[in-house]
Motif scaffolding. Structure first.
Motif, mmCIF file in Angstrom:
data_model
loop_
_atom_site.group_PDB
_atom_site.id
_atom_site.type_symbol
_atom_site.label_atom_id
_atom_site.label_comp_id
_atom_site.label_asym_id
_atom_site.label_seq_id
_atom_site.Cartn_x
_atom_site.Cartn_y
_atom_site.Cartn_z
ATOM 1 N N ALA A 1 -7.008 49.843 31.042
ATOM 2 C CA ALA A 1 -5.631 49.378 30.853
ATOM 3 C C ALA A 1 -5.632 47.994 30.208
ATOM 4 N N LEU A 2 -4.714 47.782 29.255
ATOM 5 C CA LEU A 2 -4.599 46.489 28.617
ATOM 6 C C LEU A 2 -3.995 45.473 29.579
ATOM 7 N N VAL A 3 -4.445 44.245 29.479
ATOM 8 C CA VAL A 3 -3.931 43.166 30.311
ATOM 9 C C VAL A 3 -2.921 42.373 29.502
ATOM 10 N N ASN A 4 -1.720 42.196 30.032
ATOM 11 C CA ASN A 4 -0.698 41.386 29.387
ATOM 12 C C ASN A 4 -0.701 39.986 30.001
ATOM 13 N N LEU A 5 -0.719 38.983 29.147
ATOM 14 C CA LEU A 5 -0.681 37.604 29.617
ATOM 15 C C LEU A 5 0.754 37.092 29.501
ATOM 16 N N PRO A 6 1.449 36.916 30.644
ATOM 17 C CA PRO A 6 2.849 36.468 30.592
ATOM 18 C C PRO A 6 2.977 35.083 29.962
ATOM 19 N N THR A 7 3.984 34.927 29.125
ATOM 20 C CA THR A 7 4.149 33.645 28.442
ATOM 21 C C THR A 7 4.496 32.523 29.413
ATOM 22 N N ASP A 8 5.135 32.821 30.554
ATOM 23 C CA ASP A 8 5.449 31.743 31.489
ATOM 24 C C ASP A 8 4.170 31.168 32.104
ATOM 25 N N LEU A 9 3.159 32.015 32.339
ATOM 26 C CA LEU A 9 1.882 31.517 32.846
ATOM 27 C C LEU A 9 1.148 30.718 31.773
ATOM 28 N N LEU A 10 1.182 31.213 30.545
ATOM 29 C CA LEU A 10 0.547 30.495 29.445
ATOM 30 C C LEU A 10 1.219 29.149 29.205
ATOM 31 N N ARG A 11 2.541 29.124 29.313
ATOM 32 C CA ARG A 11 3.282 27.876 29.118
ATOM 33 C C ARG A 11 2.880 26.855 30.193
ATOM 34 N N THR A 12 2.749 27.309 31.416
ATOM 35 C CA THR A 12 2.335 26.412 32.494
ATOM 36 C C THR A 12 0.933 25.870 32.241
ATOM 37 N N PHE A 13 0.040 26.743 31.830
ATOM 38 C CA PHE A 13 -1.337 26.328 31.533
ATOM 39 C C PHE A 13 -1.361 25.270 30.428
ATOM 40 N N ILE A 14 -0.650 25.502 29.344
ATOM 41 C CA ILE A 14 -0.585 24.537 28.234
ATOM 42 C C ILE A 14 -0.036 23.201 28.724
ATOM 43 N N THR A 15 1.005 23.252 29.520
ATOM 44 C CA THR A 15 1.674 22.030 29.974
ATOM 45 C C THR A 15 0.771 21.220 30.897
ATOM 46 N N VAL A 16 0.035 21.891 31.779
ATOM 47 C CA VAL A 16 -0.900 21.190 32.652
ATOM 48 C C VAL A 16 -1.955 20.465 31.815
ATOM 49 N N VAL A 17 -2.494 21.152 30.807
ATOM 50 C CA VAL A 17 -3.544 20.556 29.971
ATOM 51 C C VAL A 17 -2.986 19.394 29.153
ATOM 52 N N GLU A 18 -1.834 19.612 28.523
ATOM 53 C CA GLU A 18 -1.333 18.613 27.579
ATOM 54 C C GLU A 18 -0.690 17.414 28.263
ATOM 55 N N LEU A 19 -0.151 17.601 29.450
ATOM 56 C CA LEU A 19 0.444 16.470 30.156
ATOM 57 C C LEU A 19 -0.515 15.862 31.177
ATOM 58 N N GLY A 20 -1.624 16.534 31.420
ATOM 59 C CA GLY A 20 -2.683 15.919 32.205
ATOM 60 C C GLY A 20 -2.606 16.091 33.704
ATOM 61 N N GLY A 21 -1.975 17.156 34.194
ATOM 62 C CA GLY A 21 -1.975 17.377 35.634
ATOM 63 C C GLY A 21 -0.865 18.296 36.096
ATOM 64 N N HIS A 22 -1.009 18.787 37.326
ATOM 65 C CA HIS A 22 -0.052 19.733 37.893
ATOM 66 C C HIS A 22 1.304 19.078 38.185
ATOM 67 N N SER A 23 1.271 17.841 38.670
ATOM 68 C CA SER A 23 2.536 17.176 39.010
ATOM 69 C C SER A 23 3.383 16.929 37.765
ATOM 70 N N LYS A 24 2.772 16.413 36.698
ATOM 71 C CA LYS A 24 3.510 16.153 35.460
ATOM 72 C C LYS A 24 4.010 17.452 34.859
ATOM 73 N N ALA A 25 3.193 18.510 34.942
ATOM 74 C CA ALA A 25 3.624 19.803 34.427
ATOM 75 C C ALA A 25 4.804 20.330 35.231
ATOM 76 N N GLY A 26 4.746 20.156 36.554
ATOM 77 C CA GLY A 26 5.850 20.605 37.398
ATOM 78 C C GLY A 26 7.142 19.883 37.061
ATOM 79 N N ALA A 27 7.048 18.571 36.838
ATOM 80 C CA ALA A 27 8.242 17.794 36.482
ATOM 81 C C ALA A 27 8.828 18.259 35.160
ATOM 82 N N ALA A 28 7.960 18.568 34.211
ATOM 83 C CA ALA A 28 8.427 18.995 32.894
ATOM 84 C C ALA A 28 9.033 20.390 32.931
ATOM 85 N N LEU A 29 8.498 21.250 33.789
ATOM 86 C CA LEU A 29 8.952 22.649 33.826
ATOM 87 C C LEU A 29 9.957 22.927 34.940
#
Length: 298
Positions: free
Chosen positions: A3-31
């Motif tokens: 079965a093909l695996v679908n990667l939800p864009t909301d999870l990908l968006r969270t991952f990008i935001t954590v990396v680019e803003l430098g942490g879970h707290s900053k990503a949470g504030a942004a999202l």
């Protein structure tokens, strides 16, 4: 068949935001999510790809090698998603976009992609800043620019969306005749310019004498100096003007080291107008100079 695996864009968006803003707290504030919710989303994404995506380095959160590989795809998938939503929802494209361009690219893009974008999006105000690539990277990190096109000193760099490999060329006036008995008269941008360092390295490697006879920050002044026969320089094919010719290896000018060029932006900070411009740049960057080749993600 598995079965093909679908990667939800909301999870990908969270991952990008954590990396680019430098942490879970900053990503949470942004999202608009709590830190535990961010952690759960990252965990779910790691389950789907069956790999650890983030690691702790002191106080910093960094992508693992698997995370680096996913990041290139994630940025492209989320950008395409947001561009599609913007099209169907007629998202407002207005405001100010701050663009950073290395001097060599400024002419080609101002005359083509950026002017076309302005014509199609009159409510957007563009602010163009031309500088050395190292300065553009600093300004993007400091959020003084929204997106940049700049040279790269390594294959993977923060905020990278796309990258290309480009072959610089030696350029001289049509009438220029090399004189092996005299130093090569070079025209160059300021110290720190990637083209300048490549010219010097190539000539030193070939034991050719040289001297800098023209230095300036702008591409137009450099082009004029070359056209008038004052100097030779390294350019892209896109900035080779009438009255100039490309110098060949059999004339004593060794092949210049390639440049890697990247398109960079922080996705969580980019507006709908910015995302649309990124799509325009992605479509047109490959056409700037015949020496530009797309490098696929990962």
């Amino acid at each position: 068949m598995a079965a093909l695996v679908n990667l939800p864009t909301d999870l990908l968006r969270t991952f990008i935001t954590v990396v680019e803003l430098g942490g879970h707290s900053k990503a949470g504030a942004a999202l608009g999510r709590s830190q535990p919710a961010i952690s759960l989303q990252i965990g779910r994404l790691e389950e789907l790809v069956k790999a650890q995506l983030l690691m702790q380095d002191g106080r910093n959160i960094l992508p693992t090698p698997a995370g680096e590989a996913l990041l290139s795809y994630a940025r492209e998938m989320v950008r395409t998603n947001d561009e599609a939503v913007s099209y169907f929802h007629r998202t407002d494209r207005s405001g100010v976009l701050r663009i950073g361009l290395p001097t060599d690219y400024a002419v080609a893009f101002l005359q083509n992609t950026l002017t076309r974008f302005l014509h199609d999006n009159p409510q957007v105000d563009l602010e163009i800043h031309c500088d050395l690539s190292r300065e553009l990277h600093k300004m993007l990190r400091a959020e003084e620019l929204d997106l940049i096109i700049a040279t790269m000193n390594s294959p993977r760099m923060p905020y990278l969306s796309r990258s290309w490999v480009e072959q610089p060329i030696w350029a001289a006036a049509d009438s220029y005749v090399p004189d092996p008995a005299r130093p090569v008269p070079l025209g160059a941008h300021l110290e720190g310019c990637d083209y300048r360092s490549r010219m010097v390295d190539a000539l030193d490697g070939a034991a050719r004498r040289w001297r800098v006879v023209y230095t300036g920050p702008g591409i137009s002044g450099l082009q004029n100096a070359v056209q008038n026969g004052l100097c030779i320089t390294a350019l892209t094919k896109a900035t080779l003007l009438p009255g100039m010719r490309e110098l060949a290896e059999d004339e004593g000018f060794p092949r210049l080291e390639q440049l890697r060029i990247g398109l960079f932006y922080k996705h969580p900070r980019l507006t709908a107008a910015g995302l649309h411009l990124v799509s325009e740049l992605v479509a047109s960057l490959e056409s700037v100079g015949s020496g530009v080749t797309k490098v696929t993600p990962g």
